[in-house]
Design a protein around this motif. Sequence first.
Motif, short mmCIF file in Angstrom:
data_model
loop_
_atom_site.label_atom_id
_atom_site.label_comp_id
_atom_site.label_asym_id
_atom_site.label_seq_id
_atom_site.Cartn_x
_atom_site.Cartn_y
_atom_site.Cartn_z
N ASP A 56 9.71 5.67 5.72
CA ASP A 56 8.73 4.92 4.95
C ASP A 56 8.30 5.71 3.71
OD1 ASP A 56 8.84 2.98 6.92
OD2 ASP A 56 6.87 3.42 7.74
N GLU A 57 8.19 7.02 3.87
CA GLU A 57 7.76 7.87 2.76
C GLU A 57 8.76 7.83 1.61
OE1 GLU A 57 8.04 8.95 5.96
OE2 GLU A 57 5.91 9.01 6.49
N ALA A 58 10.06 7.77 1.94
CA ALA A 58 11.09 7.71 0.90
C ALA A 58 11.01 6.41 0.13
CB ALA A 58 12.48 7.88 1.52
N VAL A 59 10.76 5.32 0.84
CA VAL A 59 10.64 4.01 0.19
C VAL A 59 9.40 4.00 -0.70
CG1 VAL A 59 10.26 1.55 0.58
CG2 VAL A 59 11.91 2.80 1.98
N ALA A 60 8.27 4.46 -0.17
CA ALA A 60 7.03 4.47 -0.95
C ALA A 60 7.17 5.36 -2.18
CB ALA A 60 5.87 4.94 -0.08
N ALA A 61 7.85 6.50 -2.05
CA ALA A 61 8.05 7.41 -3.19
C ALA A 61 8.94 6.77 -4.25
CB ALA A 61 8.66 8.73 -2.71
N ALA A 62 9.97 6.05 -3.83
CA ALA A 62 10.87 5.38 -4.79
C ALA A 62 10.12 4.29 -5.56
CB ALA A 62 12.08 4.79 -4.06
N VAL A 63 9.32 3.51 -4.86
CA VAL A 63 8.53 2.46 -5.51
C VAL A 63 7.53 3.10 -6.48
CG1 VAL A 63 6.85 0.61 -5.13
CG2 VAL A 63 8.87 0.79 -3.65
N GLY A 67 6.89 3.09 -10.82
CA GLY A 67 5.62 2.75 -11.46
C GLY A 67 4.79 1.74 -10.71
N TYR A 68 5.11 1.51 -9.44
CA TYR A 68 4.40 0.52 -8.63
C TYR A 68 4.01 1.15 -7.31
CZ TYR A 68 6.48 -2.31 -12.20
OH TYR A 68 6.84 -2.79 -13.43
N ALA A 69 3.36 0.38 -6.46
CA ALA A 69 2.97 0.88 -5.15
C ALA A 69 3.22 -0.20 -4.11
CB ALA A 69 1.49 1.27 -5.13
N VAL A 70 3.54 0.25 -2.90
CA VAL A 70 3.68 -0.68 -1.80
C VAL A 70 2.31 -1.26 -1.52
CG1 VAL A 70 4.26 -0.86 0.65
CG2 VAL A 70 5.63 0.63 -0.85
#
Length: 77
Positions: A56-63, A67-70
Amino acid sequence: MSQTTTFSVDGMTCGNCVRHVTEELTAIPGVTDVQVDLVAGGSSPVTVTSDGPIADEAVAAAVDEAGYAVTPKGSLL
């Protein structure tokens, strides 16, 4: 075996936003596909398909890098 994860991202308004998020997510090792259902100015559902579990951390970091946030209500938080 393929795995899918769906979450929401707030603030995307156009195809360029979708492209940035898609590029960052596809850079995660194991990600094979990214689909974004753009809801301009709202909460856009994003589905990531991968070869296995993606942190989940990798996905959140990529988003975040795009320039956006989950969205807090998303399955990642």
